[in-house]
Scaffold this motif. Structure first.
Motif, PDB file in Angstrom:
ATOM      1  N   VAL A  29      11.838 -10.619  31.401  1.00 51.82           N
ATOM      2  CA  VAL A  29      10.425 -10.901  31.135  1.00 51.82           C
ATOM      3  C   VAL A  29       9.962  -9.912  30.069  1.00 51.82           C
ATOM      4  O   VAL A  29       9.950  -8.696  30.303  1.00 51.82           O
ATOM      5  CB  VAL A  29       9.575 -10.756  32.415  1.00 51.82           C
ATOM      6  N   VAL A  30       9.619 -10.450  28.890  1.00 51.26           N
ATOM      7  CA  VAL A  30       9.375  -9.579  27.734  1.00 51.26           C
ATOM      8  C   VAL A  30       8.039  -9.902  27.053  1.00 51.26           C
ATOM      9  O   VAL A  30       7.518 -11.010  27.190  1.00 51.26           O
ATOM     10  CB  VAL A  30      10.534  -9.696  26.711  1.00 51.26           C
ATOM     11  N   PRO A  31       7.486  -8.934  26.294  1.00 51.23           N
ATOM     12  CA  PRO A  31       6.112  -9.072  25.801  1.00 51.23           C
ATOM     13  C   PRO A  31       5.919  -9.774  24.464  1.00 51.23           C
ATOM     14  O   PRO A  31       4.795 -10.116  24.124  1.00 51.23           O
ATOM     15  CB  PRO A  31       5.642  -7.619  25.689  1.00 51.23           C
ATOM     16  N   ASP A  32       6.979  -9.966  23.685  1.00 50.99           N
ATOM     17  CA  ASP A  32       6.762 -10.569  22.366  1.00 50.99           C
ATOM     18  C   ASP A  32       8.019 -11.269  21.850  1.00 50.99           C
ATOM     19  O   ASP A  32       9.091 -11.167  22.446  1.00 50.99           O
ATOM     20  CB  ASP A  32       6.258  -9.527  21.360  1.00 50.99           C
ATOM     21  N   ALA A  33       7.859 -11.969  20.738  1.00 51.95           N
ATOM     22  CA  ALA A  33       8.955 -12.766  20.181  1.00 51.95           C
ATOM     23  C   ALA A  33      10.105 -11.892  19.691  1.00 51.95           C
ATOM     24  O   ALA A  33      11.269 -12.305  19.754  1.00 51.95           O
ATOM     25  CB  ALA A  33       8.432 -13.643  19.042  1.00 51.95           C
ATOM     26  N   ARG A  89       5.913 -13.167  28.107  1.00 48.37           N
ATOM     27  CA  ARG A  89       4.676 -12.886  28.849  1.00 48.37           C
ATOM     28  C   ARG A  89       3.805 -11.978  27.985  1.00 48.37           C
ATOM     29  O   ARG A  89       3.931 -10.761  28.008  1.00 48.37           O
ATOM     30  CB  ARG A  89       4.989 -12.232  30.200  1.00 48.37           C
ATOM     31  N   ASN A  90       2.936 -12.607  27.203  1.00 49.67           N
ATOM     32  CA  ASN A  90       2.068 -11.859  26.296  1.00 49.67           C
ATOM     33  C   ASN A  90       0.619 -12.000  26.743  1.00 49.67           C
ATOM     34  O   ASN A  90       0.106 -13.112  26.880  1.00 49.67           O
ATOM     35  CB  ASN A  90       2.230 -12.386  24.864  1.00 49.67           C
ATOM     36  N   GLU A 133      -4.164 -18.726  16.871  1.00 55.28           N
ATOM     37  CA  GLU A 133      -2.990 -19.004  16.031  1.00 55.28           C
ATOM     38  C   GLU A 133      -1.928 -17.916  16.156  1.00 55.28           C
ATOM     39  O   GLU A 133      -0.727 -18.196  16.070  1.00 55.28           O
ATOM     40  CB  GLU A 133      -3.417 -19.169  14.564  1.00 55.28           C
ATOM     41  N   ALA A 134      -2.337 -16.672  16.385  1.00 47.76           N
ATOM     42  CA  ALA A 134      -1.363 -15.586  16.552  1.00 47.76           C
ATOM     43  C   ALA A 134      -0.478 -15.846  17.774  1.00 47.76           C
ATOM     44  O   ALA A 134       0.738 -15.633  17.745  1.00 47.76           O
ATOM     45  CB  ALA A 134      -2.074 -14.243  16.682  1.00 47.76           C
ATOM     46  N   LEU A 135      -1.104 -16.331  18.844  1.00 48.00           N
ATOM     47  CA  LEU A 135      -0.352 -16.670  20.052  1.00 48.00           C
ATOM     48  C   LEU A 135       0.588 -17.837  19.788  1.00 48.00           C
ATOM     49  O   LEU A 135       1.766 -17.806  20.161  1.00 48.00           O
ATOM     50  CB  LEU A 135      -1.319 -17.013  21.185  1.00 48.00           C
ATOM     51  N   ARG A 136       0.061 -18.873  19.121  1.00 45.76           N
ATOM     52  CA  ARG A 136       0.882 -20.044  18.794  1.00 45.76           C
ATOM     53  C   ARG A 136       2.099 -19.628  17.963  1.00 45.76           C
ATOM     54  O   ARG A 136       3.215 -20.099  18.187  1.00 45.76           O
ATOM     55  CB  ARG A 136       0.056 -21.079  18.015  1.00 45.76           C
ATOM     56  N   LEU A 166      14.212 -20.489  27.781  1.00 48.50           N
ATOM     57  CA  LEU A 166      12.952 -19.781  27.510  1.00 48.50           C
ATOM     58  C   LEU A 166      11.783 -20.390  28.275  1.00 48.50           C
ATOM     59  O   LEU A 166      11.536 -21.597  28.198  1.00 48.50           O
ATOM     60  CB  LEU A 166      12.645 -19.832  26.015  1.00 48.50           C
ATOM     61  N   PHE A 167      11.053 -19.530  28.975  1.00 50.25           N
ATOM     62  CA  PHE A 167       9.823 -19.944  29.646  1.00 50.25           C
ATOM     63  C   PHE A 167       8.643 -19.183  29.048  1.00 50.25           C
ATOM     64  O   PHE A 167       8.742 -17.988  28.768  1.00 50.25           O
ATOM     65  CB  PHE A 167       9.907 -19.671  31.158  1.00 50.25           C
ATOM     66  N   ILE A 168       7.542 -19.903  28.853  1.00 49.40           N
ATOM     67  CA  ILE A 168       6.311 -19.302  28.339  1.00 49.40           C
ATOM     68  C   ILE A 168       5.382 -19.047  29.517  1.00 49.40           C
ATOM     69  O   ILE A 168       5.083 -19.963  30.287  1.00 49.40           O
ATOM     70  CB  ILE A 168       5.610 -20.235  27.325  1.00 49.40           C
ATOM     71  N   ASN A 169       4.932 -17.819  29.671  1.00 56.40           N
ATOM     72  CA  ASN A 169       4.039 -17.473  30.778  1.00 56.40           C
ATOM     73  C   ASN A 169       2.611 -17.919  30.483  1.00 56.40           C
ATOM     74  O   ASN A 169       2.063 -17.621  29.412  1.00 56.40           O
ATOM     75  CB  ASN A 169       4.084 -15.957  31.010  1.00 56.40           C
TER      76      ASN A 169
END
Length: 206
Positions: free
Chosen positions: A17-21, A38-39, A45-48, A65-68
Motif C-alpha cells: 500500500v503506497v502513497p504515489d505513482a 492510497r493517496n 486533474e492531479a489525482l487523475r 493494481l487497486f485504487i483506494n
C-alpha cells in the motif's frame, strides 16, 4: 440487484500500500504481486494523472493494481480494481463499479462488517488491523490471529487480505492463520531497501 465482482487474476499474495505513482512504479519493478495506490492529498486533474500513471505502470506486468477510495477516477482511467472502506459502501455506486468490470476490495474490522462486505460478493476482503499500527487511527482494537482465523472461515472462498502491523517477523504466522495476502504500508515505505523487502515477503509463500 445482486452484485458480483470479477475474481482477482492471480493470488494477491504480497500487497504493498503506497502513497504515489512513483512508489507504484517502484513496486512493479520489484515484482510485487499487488499494489494499492492510497493517496489522501491530491484531487482533481492531479489525482487523475497520478491514477493514470499508476495504471500505466502495471501494464504488461503481473502486478495487480487497486485504487483506494477514488472509484469514479479508477473507472475513468481503466484501473484494474478499487479498494473501499466500510463508509464508502454507503456512498459509492457499487453497481457502476461492477458494470465497469473492476475488481473490488473492501475493508472490514468485525464479523458484522465482514458479513456486510461479503453480501456484495467482492473480489477480496481486507481484515485488520491484525496487530497494532501507527499508519492510521483505527476504530477498533487490534484483531489478533485468533480473530483472523474466524474471519477466514467466515469469508469462505473470498480471499482475505490481512493488514495492520504486519512485518517479516509475524508474516508467516498470519499466513498460517489462513490469510491469502499480506498487506503492508510502513514495512515497505520506511524500509532501507524496499525491493529486498518485497522479495523477503514473497519468500514466505515458498
Amino acid at each position: 440487484m445482486q452484485l458480483s465482482f470479477p475474481a482477482v487474476r492471480a493470488p494477491l499474495k504480497f500487497y504493498a500500500v503506497v502513497p504515489d505513482a512513483a512508489w507504484v512504479e517502484r513496486m512493479v519493478k520489484a515484482g510485487a504481486d499487488t499494489v494499492q495506490l492510497r493517496n489522501k492529498t491530491l484531487e482533481g486533474e492531479a489525482l487523475r494523472a497520478e491514477i493514470r500513471r499508476s495504471v500505466a505502470a502495471v501494464e504488461g506486468s503481473r502486478t495487480q493494481l487497486f485504487i483506494n477510495d477514488y472509484w469514479q477516477e479508477a473507472i475513468a482511467e481503466g484501473a484494474y480494481g478499487v479498494h473501499l472502506g466500510q463508509e464508502d459502501m454507503d456512498t459509492a455506486d457499487l453497481a457502476a463499479i461492477a458494470r465497469a468490470g473492476l475488481r473490488l476490495g473492501l475493508s472490514t474490522h468485525s464479523v458484522a462488517e465482514l458479513d456486510r462486505a461479503l453480501s456484495v460478493r467482492p473480489s477480496y476482503v481486507a481484515s485488520g488491523a491484525i496487530f497494532p499500527t501507527t499508519t492510521k487511527a483505527m476504530p477498533t482494537q487490534p484483531q489478533g490471529i485468533e480473530r483472523l482465523r474466524e474471519y477466514v472461515r467466515q469469508a469462505g472462498d473470498t480471499p482475505v487480505v490481512a493488514i495492520g502491523g504486519i512485518d517479516l517477523d509475524n508474516g508467516a504466522e498470519v499466513l498460517a492463520a489462513g490469510a491469502s495476502s499480506l498487506a503492508v504500508v510502513r514495512a515497505v515505505t520506511e524500509a532501507a531497501d524496499p525491493e529486498a523487502v518485497v522479495k523477503a515477503f514473497q519468500a514466505l509463500w515458498d
